[in-house]
Every structure is written in structure tokens, then in C-alpha cells.
Design a protein around this motif. Sequence first.
Motif, short mmCIF file in Angstrom:
data_model
loop_
_atom_site.label_atom_id
_atom_site.label_comp_id
_atom_site.label_asym_id
_atom_site.label_seq_id
_atom_site.Cartn_x
_atom_site.Cartn_y
_atom_site.Cartn_z
N ALA A 70 0.85 -1.19 0.00
CA ALA A 70 0.00 0.00 0.00
C ALA A 70 0.89 1.23 0.00
N CYS A 71 0.66 2.13 -0.96
CA CYS A 71 1.50 3.32 -1.09
C CYS A 71 0.74 4.41 -1.85
N PRO A 72 1.23 5.65 -1.84
CA PRO A 72 0.61 6.70 -2.64
C PRO A 72 0.74 6.38 -4.13
N PRO A 73 -0.18 6.85 -4.96
CA PRO A 73 -0.13 6.52 -6.39
C PRO A 73 1.09 7.08 -7.11
N ASP A 74 1.72 8.14 -6.55
CA ASP A 74 2.90 8.70 -7.20
C ASP A 74 4.21 8.12 -6.65
N HIS A 75 4.11 7.13 -5.80
CA HIS A 75 5.33 6.48 -5.27
C HIS A 75 5.96 5.67 -6.39
N PRO A 76 7.31 5.62 -6.48
CA PRO A 76 7.97 4.85 -7.56
C PRO A 76 7.53 3.39 -7.61
N LEU A 77 7.25 2.78 -6.45
CA LEU A 77 6.87 1.37 -6.46
C LEU A 77 5.47 1.14 -7.01
N ALA A 78 4.63 2.18 -7.01
CA ALA A 78 3.27 2.02 -7.52
C ALA A 78 3.25 1.75 -9.02
N ALA A 79 4.25 2.26 -9.73
CA ALA A 79 4.29 2.11 -11.19
C ALA A 79 5.19 0.98 -11.64
N LYS A 80 5.81 0.28 -10.70
CA LYS A 80 6.78 -0.75 -11.07
C LYS A 80 6.07 -2.03 -11.50
N ALA A 81 6.42 -2.53 -12.67
CA ALA A 81 5.87 -3.80 -13.15
C ALA A 81 6.60 -4.95 -12.46
N ASP A 82 5.89 -6.02 -12.20
CA ASP A 82 6.47 -7.22 -11.57
C ASP A 82 7.17 -6.86 -10.27
N LEU A 83 6.47 -6.17 -9.41
CA LEU A 83 7.00 -5.78 -8.11
C LEU A 83 7.37 -7.03 -7.30
N CYS A 84 8.55 -7.02 -6.70
CA CYS A 84 8.97 -8.16 -5.89
C CYS A 84 9.48 -7.68 -4.53
N SER A 85 9.70 -8.63 -3.64
CA SER A 85 10.08 -8.30 -2.26
C SER A 85 11.35 -7.47 -2.19
N ALA A 86 12.32 -7.77 -3.05
CA ALA A 86 13.59 -7.05 -3.01
C ALA A 86 13.41 -5.56 -3.27
N ASP A 87 12.35 -5.19 -4.00
CA ASP A 87 12.12 -3.78 -4.29
C ASP A 87 11.74 -2.99 -3.04
N LEU A 88 11.33 -3.67 -2.00
CA LEU A 88 10.89 -2.98 -0.80
C LEU A 88 12.02 -2.69 0.18
N ALA A 89 13.18 -3.28 -0.06
CA ALA A 89 14.25 -3.22 0.93
C ALA A 89 14.68 -1.79 1.24
N ALA A 90 14.71 -0.92 0.24
CA ALA A 90 15.21 0.44 0.46
C ALA A 90 14.11 1.43 0.83
N ALA A 91 12.87 0.98 0.86
CA ALA A 91 11.75 1.89 1.14
C ALA A 91 11.56 2.05 2.64
N GLU A 92 10.89 3.13 3.01
CA GLU A 92 10.54 3.39 4.41
C GLU A 92 9.29 2.57 4.74
N LEU A 93 9.52 1.39 5.31
CA LEU A 93 8.42 0.46 5.55
C LEU A 93 7.84 0.70 6.95
#
Length: 296
Positions: free
Chosen positions: A172-195
Amino acid sequence: MKILPTLRQLRYLVALSEYRHFGRAAESCLATQSTLSAGLQELENLLGVVLVERTKRKVMLTPIGEEVVARARTVLRGAEEIADLAAASSEPLSGPLRLGVIPTIGPYVLPRVMPYLRETHPGLRLYLREDLTARLLERLAAGDLDVVLIALPYHAPDVETLEVGDDPFLLACPPDHPLAAKADLCSADLAAAELLLLEEGHCLRDHALAACHLPGPAKGEGILGTSMVTLVQMVANGLGITLLPKMAVDCGVLAGTGLVARPIMDAGVRGIGLAWRPSSPRKADFRALAEVLKGA
């Protein structure tokens, strides 16, 4: 033949140990204070020991009183199970049923289940208790609850469990967050985000981290929420992203926030299951309830 304590006397003593107040203990037993006091005095006379230390300021149990309370709980639980066994043999899912549920499941499952249960099992009187998993399991072991609805896996070797379904995790994130537009989002993509996570004690926190193969923050670090609704509001205010169970998203936990939910390709799931005491005589009822929950 020994003259034994009555269940009523034992119930009075257990109530007094819980409330430490004669008036409130009597009220919980649907008795007058004088009746409860007399019953406890009769119990002490019968056993020949002082169970309760009475002062003007507070009520305390003597050491032998504490031991008697522990054994009385077991006796009362056994008596209740006898009554439950008789009730369960006459009609499935009838009579009182004390169900514990964790706050990250209850609001999203029970509204779907309750109308069906009321229609199909009008004789069922369902009493609900919402709390964290550890405290629900304590109440289950003490006999205060009959069955609990929790997230799995959870280390609880003294209970039997039956899984009723899986619940994936979504980002769950804002629509303008970089991860919102990422195709094939995977767990590794979350490592650098403010979780953002729930505070310790919520099993959702551990299940979400395990599902996405992420380490938890160091003790005392990170922004922690007290509830799922709080997490959503913090994300909506730009403090980070979070992981939410799909059942909560499907039930509209993001409504009105402008946030979006995205699937995570390699994320695991949490199980949803019922847990009960192995000694419970109402296993058939719990399995019938599991079938209802599977439909939800």
C-alpha cells in the motif's frame, strides 16, 4: 465420604481472585455480595483453611487460596466442558460459543460470517473477544474462550489448529510512489523503502516481514503503528509504505485515502485458522464453524 466444595463456591473464589473486590465479584456471578461472602466463608469452613485475607482497603488471597484458585479453574473448566459436550450432541453450533479474534482479522471476516450464522444457526449465541494473539491463547488455555480465530503460522504447541484460508499481502503506497508504477514488483524492491509496521505484539508484523523476506527494524527504530487503520493514515500522510493483508484491502481499508494497493510477485501469505484446546468436546462445532469461515 468427604464433603466436597460446590461448583458455586469455587466460582465465587475464582471471581474474587479476578476482581479483588467483593462487590464486583458478586456482580460477575449474578449474586449479592452477602451471598458471595457467605459462600466463601462456607468454603473456608469446609476446607479448614483461610483462603481470603480481608482488610478494609483491599482483598488478598492467602498462598493456599492461590493454589485452590488454580485447581478450581481446572474443575470449573471441566464442568463447563461436560455441559458443552451435552449441548454439542443435541444440535451442532448451538448454545453459547466464546470466540476470540485478532484485530487484523475480525473486522474483515466477521461481518461476512455473522448474518449467515444468525440465519442458519439461530440457536448459536456467539460472544466475541478481540485481542492480540498471545492474550487470546492465554484466555483459551484458561477456559475463558472456546475457540480463537488467528493468523498462522503461530507457535502454540498446546492447541489444535485448522486452517480455513490464505491471505496474501499487498503493498500500500501513494499513487505517485515509484513502487506504484513498477511492473512485476517483488520483495527485493521494498528493501530500500521506508516500511511502516505495526508495533511488536501484533503477529501481522512478523507475518508481513516473513512473507516478503524482509528483516525487521532494530529495536526502538522505525515508525510503528498501533493498528492497521493508523498505518494506513501514516502512509496517506507521506511517512512511508506498508504491507496490508488482502482481506483488509478488499473490505475497503484504503477507502478515501487515495492510496493504491499493488501485488508483490514473490510474497508469501498468512494463513487464517481456528485454534482450540485439544481437550475440548466441541471439535465438531469448531470444524463446522471452519466450513462457514472458508465460505467467507
